[in-house]
Design an enzyme around this catalytic site. Structure first.
Site, mmCIF file in Angstrom:
data_model
loop_
_atom_site.group_PDB
_atom_site.id
_atom_site.type_symbol
_atom_site.label_atom_id
_atom_site.label_comp_id
_atom_site.label_asym_id
_atom_site.label_seq_id
_atom_site.Cartn_x
_atom_site.Cartn_y
_atom_site.Cartn_z
ATOM 1 N N HIS A 51 -55.623 33.806 -54.996
ATOM 2 C CA HIS A 51 -56.395 34.046 -56.218
ATOM 3 C C HIS A 51 -55.519 33.943 -57.458
ATOM 4 O O HIS A 51 -55.959 33.482 -58.506
ATOM 5 C CB HIS A 51 -57.073 35.418 -56.157
ATOM 6 C CG HIS A 51 -58.242 35.420 -55.235
ATOM 7 N ND1 HIS A 51 -58.292 36.161 -54.087
ATOM 8 C CD2 HIS A 51 -59.397 34.713 -55.280
ATOM 9 C CE1 HIS A 51 -59.437 35.924 -53.476
ATOM 10 N NE2 HIS A 51 -60.127 35.053 -54.176
ATOM 11 N N ARG A 66 -66.772 32.613 -62.476
ATOM 12 C CA ARG A 66 -66.319 33.719 -61.630
ATOM 13 C C ARG A 66 -66.506 35.011 -62.418
ATOM 14 O O ARG A 66 -65.619 35.421 -63.170
ATOM 15 C CB ARG A 66 -64.842 33.561 -61.276
ATOM 16 C CG ARG A 66 -64.528 32.449 -60.290
ATOM 17 C CD ARG A 66 -63.038 32.471 -59.972
ATOM 18 N NE ARG A 66 -62.702 31.702 -58.794
ATOM 19 C CZ ARG A 66 -62.257 30.436 -58.832
ATOM 20 N NH1 ARG A 66 -62.130 29.816 -59.978
ATOM 21 N NH2 ARG A 66 -61.947 29.818 -57.709
ATOM 22 N N GLU A 72 -68.314 29.319 -47.413
ATOM 23 C CA GLU A 72 -66.897 29.686 -47.292
ATOM 24 C C GLU A 72 -66.625 30.560 -46.070
ATOM 25 O O GLU A 72 -65.483 30.835 -45.741
ATOM 26 C CB GLU A 72 -66.383 30.337 -48.579
ATOM 27 C CG GLU A 72 -67.199 31.489 -49.111
ATOM 28 C CD GLU A 72 -66.739 31.974 -50.498
ATOM 29 O OE1 GLU A 72 -65.682 31.543 -50.981
ATOM 30 O OE2 GLU A 72 -67.445 32.812 -51.079
ATOM 31 N N CYS A 131 -66.390 23.601 -54.911
ATOM 32 C CA CYS A 131 -65.798 24.258 -56.085
ATOM 33 C C CYS A 131 -64.452 24.901 -55.754
ATOM 34 O O CYS A 131 -63.861 25.568 -56.591
ATOM 35 C CB CYS A 131 -66.750 25.296 -56.673
ATOM 36 S SG CYS A 131 -67.107 26.657 -55.568
ATOM 37 N N ARG A 134 -55.043 33.098 -47.299
ATOM 38 C CA ARG A 134 -54.664 32.333 -48.492
ATOM 39 C C ARG A 134 -53.680 33.078 -49.385
ATOM 40 O O ARG A 134 -53.012 32.476 -50.224
ATOM 41 C CB ARG A 134 -55.926 31.978 -49.301
ATOM 42 C CG ARG A 134 -56.637 33.161 -49.880
ATOM 43 C CD ARG A 134 -58.011 32.806 -50.410
ATOM 44 N NE ARG A 134 -58.006 32.431 -51.812
ATOM 45 C CZ ARG A 134 -59.107 32.323 -52.553
ATOM 46 N NH1 ARG A 134 -60.294 32.548 -52.020
ATOM 47 N NH2 ARG A 134 -59.040 31.986 -53.798
ATOM 48 N N ASN A 142 -61.265 27.310 -50.883
ATOM 49 C CA ASN A 142 -60.118 28.237 -50.897
ATOM 50 C C ASN A 142 -60.262 29.254 -49.762
ATOM 51 O O ASN A 142 -59.298 29.578 -49.070
ATOM 52 C CB ASN A 142 -60.034 28.992 -52.224
ATOM 53 C CG ASN A 142 -59.864 28.064 -53.398
ATOM 54 O OD1 ASN A 142 -59.453 26.927 -53.219
ATOM 55 N ND2 ASN A 142 -60.184 28.524 -54.583
ATOM 56 N N ASP A 143 -61.479 29.746 -49.604
ATOM 57 C CA ASP A 143 -61.709 30.694 -48.516
ATOM 58 C C ASP A 143 -62.011 29.983 -47.198
ATOM 59 O O ASP A 143 -61.523 30.387 -46.147
ATOM 60 C CB ASP A 143 -62.866 31.643 -48.873
ATOM 61 C CG ASP A 143 -62.384 32.768 -49.767
ATOM 62 O OD1 ASP A 143 -61.335 33.355 -49.448
ATOM 63 O OD2 ASP A 143 -63.023 33.034 -50.787
ATOM 64 N N ARG A 154 -71.763 32.902 -60.563
ATOM 65 C CA ARG A 154 -71.561 33.498 -59.232
ATOM 66 C C ARG A 154 -71.595 35.008 -59.373
ATOM 67 O O ARG A 154 -70.919 35.566 -60.238
ATOM 68 C CB ARG A 154 -70.223 33.051 -58.640
ATOM 69 C CG ARG A 154 -70.025 33.606 -57.234
ATOM 70 C CD ARG A 154 -68.804 33.058 -56.582
ATOM 71 N NE ARG A 154 -67.589 33.609 -57.150
ATOM 72 C CZ ARG A 154 -66.364 33.270 -56.760
ATOM 73 N NH1 ARG A 154 -66.202 32.354 -55.821
ATOM 74 N NH2 ARG A 154 -65.300 33.805 -57.310
HETATM 75 C C1 PEP Z 1 -63.301 29.448 -52.976
HETATM 76 O O1 PEP Z 1 -63.207 30.324 -52.122
HETATM 77 O O2 PEP Z 1 -62.993 28.254 -52.786
HETATM 78 C C2 PEP Z 1 -63.779 29.774 -54.330
HETATM 79 C C3 PEP Z 1 -64.094 28.813 -55.186
HETATM 80 O O3 PEP Z 1 -63.862 31.071 -54.706
HETATM 81 P P1 PEP Z 1 -62.620 32.059 -54.954
HETATM 82 O O4 PEP Z 1 -61.385 31.196 -55.094
HETATM 83 O O5 PEP Z 1 -62.951 32.782 -56.198
HETATM 84 O O6 PEP Z 1 -62.622 32.896 -53.732
HETATM 85 MG MG MG Z 2 -64.105 32.266 -52.297
#
Ligand code: PEP
Ligand code: MG
Length: 580
Positions: free
Chosen positions: A194, A301, A436, A507, A470, A459-460, A337
């Protein structure tokens, strides 16, 4: 003059920056430490007392909240915490440390917490131990209050700074206001953590993977950071500084020329329209980037709005903020979101449990379905702001159809009650889910029937498919967005969404690499949503590629059995783009 030293690390966020270094965290979870001049001791003690008051108010607020949401009995713990803070003995101990050792209040409070924890470890029996934990907890609140209200930079220094830390965390990236942040460097950190997401969102260079860096830094020493190459130059000599400035001018000229083209539509060389949207955290992004060159906001976000504040933002406060962003973006869409807290995105004023494995814990929609008022207030604000605007709602961390149905029910209830109260609301606000959590992959054919769009949070998703946290630097090497399993999962999502006629986007931050964005378009995704910094480059790559070329790229990458193979395919596209 000492010789310049070049340190090689891992690129997290591109860009070139030079400036004085400021070490904000010498060790994970450490409070910033500085010495206090004799004449400033009284002011420091005053600052401590103010923080104790703020912490006590936070606890009172939390007590009310828990009493309302849960029960008076559950809320009693906060009353106990407030009594502990009112005990003059502990406060005197902290004040004595400030006076005796001439250190800042954070350091003195940290010492008290450490002493209480040592006492705790020495105690026998669970109940005694947990009582002892309660003794330290309210002081953590004081520490938090101090960190929230303390400017960490010396007053009067005008330079932008390069923040340095042992571990890259969201607290480190947000330790100074954006306008004063030149770059961030950390000994360890995850490329898709993050904190890394934040650094890219801010458009500041960031490098991690620099073991032992802090032992080689002195506060205020000049460092030059090349975020794209992952290189940090310590104490560059005048010639190196001059070369660095030249490179930065060239980079800025290139970005300016890309930006001139970025007003053109996001379409392939053969005229197929795709979407290139942006991920933003707040309305401030409009001041830093040309957000309107995008096709809309693909991800707002909202948790950062909550994280920036000392208490829950009210419905009206949220309404005003959402309205501002919607109006700035109009007539393009804004995807809001719902709050995605948990893991390392914590709210100082909302006590979530200490979890051994937060990535698999109480996050996103899981929190909102338990604390439904949190979601209701946010939905009320969003729906009110959305009237007459292109609002879409996006739900994070969804893992099952039941969760979607539960949110739909809450959503319908909120809308009905707004209408009853005389508010004007749209009747058809699209609701989508983040893909995710891997369980969604296996039930997607059913889930697409319940939602208006999908947005893949790679990302998740990557961390859950590959079982590689991560945020954990020790498994950063295993966290590979181009792993064949991930690429196949992504292609499957696009296939199912396309077959159902459900719009699908990515995203997650892997899409901010232009070659990867082309790969995703070739797989069948309709749009990508990226940090604003990357928008011009992606649009330019898209406009120079035909859809057939993007599809061929996807077929070639999906045929690879290894990460290396997929990366080779992507580098050939990069070479073609750079040579073109
Ligand atoms: C993700 O998980 O890819 C995402 C866009 O959300 P975040 O990075 O805020 O978890
Ligand atoms: Mg996420």
């Amino acid at each position: 003059m000492a010789r310049a030293r070049t340190v090689h690390g891992v690129s997290v966020s591109p860009g070139l920056a030079i400036g004085p270094v400021h070490v904000v965290q010498a060790a994970p979870d450490a409070a910033p430490t500085w010495s206090v001049a004799e004449g400033d001791v009284a002011a420091e003690i005053e600052r401590l007392r103010h923080a104790v008051e703020v912490a006590s108010e936070q606890l009172a607020r939390r007590q009310q909240l828990v009493a309302r949401e849960s029960s008076e009995r559950d809320a009693q713990i906060f009353a106990v915490h407030r009594m502990i803070l009112a005990d003059a003995g502990a406060t005197r101990e902290v004040e004595d440390t400030i006076r005796g050792e001439r250190v800042n209040a954070e350091t003195a409070v940290h010492q008290l917490i450490a002493r209480l924890e040592r006492t705790l470890r020495g105690l026998e029996g669970n109940s005694v131990r947990s009582y002892s934990a309660d003794l330290a907890d309210p002081w953590r609140e004081v520490l938090q209050a101090l960190l929230n209200v303390t400017p960490i930079l010396p007053q009067g220094s005008a330079d932008k700074v390069v923040l340095a830390a042992a571990v890259l965390t969201p607290q480190v990236v947000t330790a100074v206001e954006r306008g004063r942040l030149a770059a961030v460097v950390a000994e360890v950190g995850g490329r898709f953590s993050h904190a890394a997401v934040l650094a890219r969102a801010f458009g500041v260079p960031c490098v991690v993977g620099l073991p032992g860096l802090l032992t080689r830094l002195e506060q205020g020493m000049t460092v030059a950071v090349d975020g794209g190459r992952g290189v940090v130059e310590l104490r560059p000599d005048p010639q190196q500084v001059a070369e660095f400035h030249q490179r930065r001018s060239r980079l800025e000229a290139r970005r300016a020329s890309l930006s001139e083209q970025a007003d053109l539509p996001a379409q392939t060389a053969d005229g197929v329209r795709k979407g290139v949207l942006v991920n933003i955290e707040s309305v401030h992004d409009f001041e830093i980037f040309d957000v309107r060159q995008s096709d809309g906001v693909g991800l707002l976000r909202t948790e950062f709005l909550y994280m920036e504040r000392p208490q829950f933002p009210s419905e009206d406060e949220q309404f005003r903020m959402y309205r501002r962003v919607l109006e700035r973006m109009a007539p393009k869409p804004l995807t809001l979101r719902t709050i995605d807290i948990g893991g390392d995105k914590r709210l100082s004023y909302f006590q979530t449990p200490h979890e051994v494995n937060p990535a698999l814990g109480w996050r996103g929609i899981r929190v909102c379905l338990e604390w439904q008022d949190l979601l209701r207030v946010q939905l009320r604000a969003a729906l009110r702001a959305g009237f007459g605007n292109e609002l879409r709602l996006l739900l994070p961390m969804v893992g099952s159809l039941e969760e979607i149905l539960a949110v739909r029910k809450i959503f319908d209830g909120v809308r009905d009650s707004l209408v009853e109260q005389g508010f004007e609301v749209e009747s058809d606000t699209p609701v989508g889910v983040m893909v995710e959590v891997p369980s969604v992959l296996f039930t997607l054919e059913r889930i697409v029937r319940e939602v208006d769009f999908l947005s893949v949070g790679t990302n998740d998703l990557v961390q859950y498919i590959l079982a590689a946290d991560r945020d954990n630097p020790w498994v950063a090497k295993l966290y590979e967005p181009h792993h064949p399993a991930v690429l196949r999962a992504l292609a499957d999502i696009a296939r199912v969404a396309n077959a159902a006629g459900t719009p699908c986007a990515v995203c997650g931050d892997m899409a901010d690499d232009p070659a990867t964005a082309l790969l995703l378009f070739g797989m069948g995704f309709d749009s990508v949503s990226v940090a604003p910094y990357f928008l011009p480059e992606i649009k330019s790559a898209l406009r120079r590629t035909t859809l057939a070329d993007a599809r061929r790229l996807a077929v070639d990458a999906l045929a690879q059995d290894t990460v290396e193979g997929a990366k080779r395919v992507l580098s050939s596209i990069r070479d073609a783009l750079n040579g073109a």
